[in-house]
Scaffold this active site. Structure first.
Site, short mmCIF file in Angstrom:
data_model
loop_
_atom_site.label_atom_id
_atom_site.label_comp_id
_atom_site.label_asym_id
_atom_site.label_seq_id
_atom_site.Cartn_x
_atom_site.Cartn_y
_atom_site.Cartn_z
N LYS A 98 4.17 3.94 18.72
CA LYS A 98 4.41 5.51 18.30
C LYS A 98 4.68 6.52 19.50
O LYS A 98 5.29 7.54 19.36
CB LYS A 98 2.86 5.67 17.92
CG LYS A 98 2.82 4.91 16.38
CD LYS A 98 1.24 4.96 16.16
CE LYS A 98 0.82 4.31 14.76
NZ LYS A 98 -0.40 4.06 14.45
N THR A 142 0.76 -1.34 -0.01
CA THR A 142 -0.07 -0.05 0.17
C THR A 142 0.84 1.26 -0.15
O THR A 142 0.67 2.09 -0.94
CB THR A 142 -0.80 -0.07 1.23
OG1 THR A 142 -1.36 -1.33 1.52
CG2 THR A 142 -2.05 0.98 0.92
N GLY A 174 -11.46 -3.14 6.43
CA GLY A 174 -9.91 -3.17 6.17
C GLY A 174 -9.22 -2.32 7.06
O GLY A 174 -7.85 -2.04 6.93
N VAL A 226 4.73 7.59 12.54
CA VAL A 226 3.71 8.08 13.85
C VAL A 226 2.80 8.85 13.03
O VAL A 226 2.68 9.95 12.46
CB VAL A 226 4.58 8.81 14.86
CG1 VAL A 226 3.51 9.35 15.71
CG2 VAL A 226 5.71 8.23 15.44
N ILE A 278 -0.05 12.95 9.32
CA ILE A 278 0.10 14.26 10.11
C ILE A 278 1.52 14.29 10.42
O ILE A 278 2.25 13.35 10.97
CB ILE A 278 -0.43 13.84 11.59
CG1 ILE A 278 -1.87 13.69 11.63
CG2 ILE A 278 -0.50 15.11 12.50
CD1 ILE A 278 -2.94 13.27 12.63
#
Lengths: 428, 428
Positions: free
Chosen positions: B204, B12, B186, B131, B135
């Site tokens: 994270k 992906t 998903g 993380v 963002i």
């Protein structure tokens, strides 16, 4: 390395800068490898009492005391006046001093010229504090979205008007009452024109547009409408349909192939479910839509001594890094492209429209006919009795262009017994 | 300058990286001054069909095809496996190739070692995508809050659990139903342990703690509680008191002089009026509290092909800038300090507590006596009948420490006819 700072202005932001430099000296030295010290401050009024920091530097009222001082490598300009700041920054850059400023009016009006002077002199010119106070939006746009194609940047970027709108909505104050409260709390100046008429937001939106799209708009390229004509009834009606009313600055690509740019400051209806709707009182937020990243929002304090000073400090530490690496002189934003301004027909949005109409037989038939002629159709409609025997018609529309709205405006202006009381875009 | 990229992994995120590089090639070249091209990809399964981009580079399953390739200056690792990634990244750094990775487990477990290897070899090691997806929180912490003293970093940093909690709250689904929906969409894997038990968020949070506080925590330093024991009744009760329930990662300075650090992943009650409460479904947000800046929040997509790929791209463009300026090799985060871990007595918060107690005379008297003995007092209390002749007591408390809660836990465990059904901190 020792880095000397010259400070023009010791008001709210200037004092905050000195405080942070003094209180966090060890951490800043450790993280940047450089010792940043204020060597001199120049102010307008030498007699003003100053608190909250140790004054271990001379304060005078003569600009040359900084500009001709070889111990000073960085000039921080936080005076908040336009003309003098322009001269001082130009002189500082030409004297090969790095400049950090919070002056949005100046950067919005003369940014391109000053950026070129900085580049020619191989020095940094940073201005993170000029937009959205403590929110680090400019550096984020310049360093984290470089590879993305930004389609829209939109923000609540004037804390004063957002405070007023929040108080009108939450505490049911009238515009005048909310403005007075903002003035009492120090959020609005005695002459609030710059904030409530949208000019402050417009200056910030010009800078945001430059960073997000690489364009260089001037004030005349923007459509600017403030909040002074908003009524508490408008807000209550918007709320009843599920929307908050926010003064937004919105710069976005429009047109069939997204070839044009629309730049507008105006009250918008924002769905309660959208993150921007939850930004209340004096807070700010900037929303960035990128083709890859999707929707990202930065939220935080839009003004205030310490948040704004923190943005100045982030600029100062970035200059320090550039000095340590010997890499100063790159423009804060290196993105440049040309985009045409959007035509009214390309500026399309759903609308919130309020029409006041004499309560006579056939009146509503005539109003709906006008909208039908302009090919504007409604999604929601609400009629209530208004003052003096008139009816108040509140409508939400399907998407319609500014060109279509211009048709309606003209039609209504030329008709008797009908008045367009409010017309705002719905943000989505 | 031409910069060659070697890609480990074409799933992906890897496909997203290729897409953005190909689609925004002109813009990236214009903004960085460098031409970034994928020269080779190494994958596990050569037979998997790959779509969405032009394959103008060879794909093999031999790591050396990238690691020994002199045309490749940057290695992008988006395989998502731990052991192999560790070896590959180490080899790449030692071969003086810059590395960009999205591998949070790896950075959380071996970050310190890898950062040292990168520095020793004078190359960049960036991991913005590790993380909070799209963002740009790490680069913001590293470049915009350098001069501020951060007191807390807190975030909704696991999209899967936030989706489940949102569906439980908004659509009244049970935990099992919401988990199934997340799997169907998903957002959750068939084995959801890593997400719902809080480990993904913990990795994270370790990285965020490193950037915000300069510390190097290991997994054992964290308190970790997931969402698998949360019931829809807990959520409904929290809602009735004005709170959303969110799985938060919270790292904060605590203690009388803020000398210690508490690092915890757990469900928290968040007031509906707080910006974190409005972060729904698969979205993420990270809140930063700084002594100067106040409260700033970054909100956006926490996962997904293109948002995560965009964070990889922001790392790539920053490597490109470092190459152009000849300044690579500085650590992504240069902040280092030691802080002691907080003691249970220093971890103080208001609490949401659910106790189930046999519905017999004197039962409630005995329960309230236990809390009084632990010096925990209530601000709000609600009793409702529960199943099997028990009473459900929901309480909000005044601030209480983990040490006090440990007393209550022990007392209740040793008593008959009473069960501590839920206990969560209230975020403020």
């Amino acid at each position: 390395m020792d880095i000397g700072i010259g400070l023009f202005g010791l008001g709210t932001v200037g004092s905050g800068v000195v405080k942070i430099l003094q209180e966090n000296m060890d951490q800043i030295t450790k993280r940047t490898g450089s010792r940043l010290t204020v060597k001199h401050a120049v102010v307008h009024n030498l007699n003003k009492p100053r608190h909250g920091f140790t004054q271990d530097f001379p304060i005078t009222d003569n600009a040359s005391d900084i500009l001709d001082n070889d111990d000073i490598q960085i000039v921080v300009e936080v005076m908040g006046t336009l003309d003098q700041a322009y001269d001082i920054i130009k002189r500082a850059l030409n004297a090969k001093k790095h400049v950090v400023t919070a002056n949005k009016d100046l950067i919005a009006s003369h940014g391109q010229e000053l950026v070129a002077i900085a580049e020619a002199n191989g020095v940094d010119l940073f201005f993170e504090a000029a937009v959205a106070g403590g929110i680090p939006i400019l550096r984020t746009l310049a360093s984290s979205f470089t590879a993305d194609e930004i389609s829209r940047v939109a923000g609540i970027i004037n804390g004063t008007s957002n405070f007023i709108l929040t108080q009108m909505a939450i505490n049911n104050l009238s515009y005048a009452e909310a403005l007075k409260l903002a003035q009492d709390k120090g959020f609005a100046e005695s002459d609030p024109t710059n904030d409530v008429e949208g000019f402050d937001a417009a200056f910030k939106l010009i800078i945001l547009s430059n960073f997000a799209f690489g364009i260089q708009p001037v004030l005349g390229d923007l459509t600017i409408n403030g909040i002074a004509n908003l009524t508490d009834t408008d807000i209550a009606d918007a709320n009843s349909f599920g929307y908050a009313v926010k003064l937004l600055g919105v710069a976005q690509r429009v047109g069939d192939t997204k070839e044009a740019i629309s730049i507008e400051v105006a009250p918008h209806l924002v769905p309660f479910t959208h993150p921007l709707a939850t930004v209340n009182n004096e807070n700010n937020a900037v929303l960035v839509n990128g083709e890859s990243v999707g929707e990202v929002m930065l939220y935080g304090p839009g003004a205030g001594e310490m948040p704004t000073a923190n943005s100045v400090l982030s600029d100062l530490t970035n200059v320090a890094t550039d000095l340590a690496l010997n890499t100063p002189g790159r423009p804060f934003n290196s993105f440049n492209q040309d985009l045409n301004l959007a035509k009214p027909s390309q500026r399309v949005a759903r609308r919130f429209i309020v029409v006041e109409v004499d309560d006579t037989p056939g009146a509503m038939y005539s109003v709906t006919g006008m909208f039908a002629a302009a090919k504007i159709s409604f999604t929601d409609l609400k009629q209530t009795p208004a003052a003096n025997g008139t009816a108040r018609l509140v409508a939400l529309t399907h998407p319609a262009s500014d060109a279509q709205l211009n048709v309606i405006r003209t039609t209504i202006r030329n008709a008797d017994g009908i008045n367009l009381a409010a017309e705002y875009k719905i943000f989505s």
